[in-house]
Design an enzyme around this catalytic site. Structure first.
Site, PDB file in Angstrom:
ATOM      1  N   HIS A  82       0.848  -1.192   0.000  1.00  0.00           N
ATOM      2  CA  HIS A  82       0.000   0.000   0.000  1.00  0.00           C
ATOM      3  C   HIS A  82       0.880   1.237   0.000  1.00  0.00           C
ATOM      4  O   HIS A  82       1.826   1.331   0.782  1.00  0.00           O
ATOM      5  CB  HIS A  82      -0.900   0.009   1.244  1.00  0.00           C
ATOM      6  N   ASP A 161     -15.483   2.721   6.668  1.00  0.00           N
ATOM      7  CA  ASP A 161     -14.406   3.638   6.273  1.00  0.00           C
ATOM      8  C   ASP A 161     -14.882   4.568   5.171  1.00  0.00           C
ATOM      9  O   ASP A 161     -14.575   5.764   5.177  1.00  0.00           O
ATOM     10  CB  ASP A 161     -13.175   2.848   5.817  1.00  0.00           C
ATOM     11  N   ARG A 168     -14.876  12.928   6.835  1.00  0.00           N
ATOM     12  CA  ARG A 168     -13.588  13.549   7.198  1.00  0.00           C
ATOM     13  C   ARG A 168     -13.181  14.566   6.142  1.00  0.00           C
ATOM     14  O   ARG A 168     -12.631  15.628   6.452  1.00  0.00           O
ATOM     15  CB  ARG A 168     -12.507  12.467   7.315  1.00  0.00           C
ATOM     16  N   SER A 183      -7.965   3.822   8.831  1.00  0.00           N
ATOM     17  CA  SER A 183      -8.618   3.783   7.526  1.00  0.00           C
ATOM     18  C   SER A 183      -7.831   2.869   6.568  1.00  0.00           C
ATOM     19  O   SER A 183      -8.389   1.970   5.936  1.00  0.00           O
ATOM     20  CB  SER A 183      -8.693   5.216   6.978  1.00  0.00           C
ATOM     21  N   LYS A 187      -8.730  -1.558   5.488  1.00  0.00           N
ATOM     22  CA  LYS A 187      -8.850  -2.102   4.129  1.00  0.00           C
ATOM     23  C   LYS A 187      -7.837  -3.225   3.904  1.00  0.00           C
ATOM     24  O   LYS A 187      -8.139  -4.237   3.277  1.00  0.00           O
ATOM     25  CB  LYS A 187      -8.653  -0.986   3.094  1.00  0.00           C
TER      26      LYS A 187
HETATM   27  N1  URA Z   1      -5.838   6.905   2.385  1.00  0.00           N
HETATM   28  C1  URA Z   1      -6.788   6.187   3.047  1.00  0.00           C
HETATM   29  O1  URA Z   1      -7.167   5.099   2.630  1.00  0.00           O
HETATM   30  N2  URA Z   1      -7.291   6.714   4.183  1.00  0.00           N
HETATM   31  C2  URA Z   1      -6.920   7.889   4.701  1.00  0.00           C
HETATM   32  O2  URA Z   1      -7.411   8.285   5.723  1.00  0.00           O
HETATM   33  C3  URA Z   1      -5.945   8.631   4.003  1.00  0.00           C
HETATM   34  C4  URA Z   1      -5.409   8.116   2.841  1.00  0.00           C
END
Ligand code: URA
Length: 433
Positions: A82, A161, A168, A183, A187
């Protein structure tokens, strides 16, 4: 009343218990907790933070809010990666086939571009025919066949999320370490890979401008991953200039193909080799120096490119575009940006360059905007390069002519020049395990 009490507790800097976090978040997803109550809690978290236990609980609740992918059949060799987001970051297209060619399993869900940063999903969608919307059965079938599949995140993945992130975004609560960490990690946990390599970026083209904040975020995500029994590491990388020379969707696919065919594109090559080596190290317990050797070998022998072709074919992509990248659409307008200065480029405002690419059509301003797959920038000169007045700095590619001179001016103003050669900071800062 409990909702009010939970907000008050966080407002007063107290720690929330797992059942309080779960009640609040699940209540928000089901509509019992309102947007204004969640906004208040998010702001309290933004201001007062969360300890490690609270962050793990929040991650768990969000990961369990939707479907989870079970990759147990692939044993312990599943590995995900990621990136926290950057400009010109096409590393997934490169490292995924490298590690898959070396026996790892990459079953990955990727995101679209966010703000000034690009997204893997948009890049892959520039390959005609490539299917990002495989259902779960098709996705796993491709993984079984080729060791690799990359699709877009499904709507049923971490709905909590999704809903919280949207809030947010409009309540100035994005830049919070516990909220970003939970967040991202929710995932990663929901998509099931045993090993996870995080590319945590800092600098002018990253969401985290400061190295220290990136380091704190990385440590936090590592703690979360470990608490879920994952092998996890973070590579801290510098985003003070775009990664590689291409910014924009099909332009980046073409650059990825060049690298997979053995071209050692500066900074991009090093970063890909490092990320792939750490992925191999975590998932197959191969010592890092040996992993690096295997990774470079996979590129130079053509094994990584062969795996890339197999993967694209398995997902319906028209392979003739990969074999002959001249087939990709080229934008109608191409504008060469020439230097007005003589000297060394000492700084690139990389966020501003990302915004330039977005303005040309490569990114979105609003969620539903359509991306122009051939738009973007090919860079000729980067930080540390010496240029003379009149030298080409980059070429802008776009299908819209309206704001070309504005983008050109913004690109030029994103660069700073110096008389003396600047000291370059390395792309890879460090790896944390
Ligand atoms: N990428 C994400 O998946 N979540 C965040 O809060 C910021 C960047």
């Amino acid at each position: 009343m409990k909702t009010y009490e939970i907000i008050k507790k966080k407002r007063d800097k107290l720690s929330l218990k797992p059942d309080e976090i779960s009640e609040f978040v699940n209540g928000y997803v089901s509509g019992i907790v309102s947007d204004y109550q969640m906004s208040a809690l998010l702001m309290a978290i933004y201001l007062n933070g969360m300890d490690d236990d609270e962050t793990v609980s929040l991650t768990e609740v969000m990961a369990n809010s939707g479907e989870r992918i079970n990759l147990d059949e692939f044993l312990n060799i599943t590995v995900d990666k990621h990136s926290t987001g950057g400009v010109g970051d096409k590393t997934t297209l490169i490292v995924a086939p490298i590690v898959a060619s070396l026996g790892c399993v990459v079953a990955k869900m990727s995101g679209r571009g966010l703000g000034f940063t690009g997204g893997t999903v948009d890049k892959l969608s520039s390959i005609p025919g490539y299917r990002l919307d495989l259902n779960k059965r098709e996705f796993l079938d491709v993984v079984r066949k080729t060791n690799i599949s990359v699709i877009s995140q499904t709507d049923s993945l971490t709905p909590a999320d999704k809903k919280i992130y949207a809030l947010r975004d409009v309540t100035a609560t994005v830049e919070s370490i516990p909220l970003i960490a939970s967040s991202v990690m929710s995932k990663k946990i929901a998509t099931g890979s045993k090993s996870i390599v995080l590319d945590v970026k800092f600098g002018s083209g990253a969401f985290m401008k400061e190295k220290l904040s990136a380091e704190i975020l990385a440590e936090k995500m590592i703690k979360i991953g470990k608490s879920f029994g994952r092998n996890i590491a973070a590579v801290l990388t510098n985003m003070d200039m775009p990664l590689g020379l291409a910014v924009g969707n099909n332009l980046e696919v073409i650059e990825a193909v060049k690298l997979l065919k053995g071209e050692k594109i500066p900074d991009l090559y090093d970063e890909c080799v490092t990320l792939a080596s750490v992925m191999l190290n975590l998932s197959k317990q191969i010592p890092l120096n040996k992993a690096k050797e295997l990774v470079e070998n996979s590129i130079q022998s053509g094994a990584a490119f062969k795996k890339f072709r197999e993967w694209i074919v398995a997902q319906g992509g028209d392979i003739s575009y990969i074999d002959n990248t001249n087939k990709f659409d080229v934008s109608k307008y191409r504008v060469e940006v020439l230097s007005e200065n003589t000297g060394y480029i000492s700084k690139m405002n990389t966020e501003q360059i990302g915004i330039c690419a977005s303005e040309l059509g490569a990114g979105r301003k609003k969620y539903n905007d359509k991306v122009d797959l051939s738009a973007g920038i090919i860079i000729d000169k980067k930080t540390g390069d010496y240029v003379r007045q009149g030298d080409r700095l980059c070429t802008l590619y776009t299908n819209q002519s309206n704001n070309l001179s504005g983008v050109r001016n913004n690109y030029i103003s994103a660069l700073e020049f110096s008389v003396n050669k600047p000291i370059l900071t390395p792309t890879i800062y460090k790896t944390i395990f």
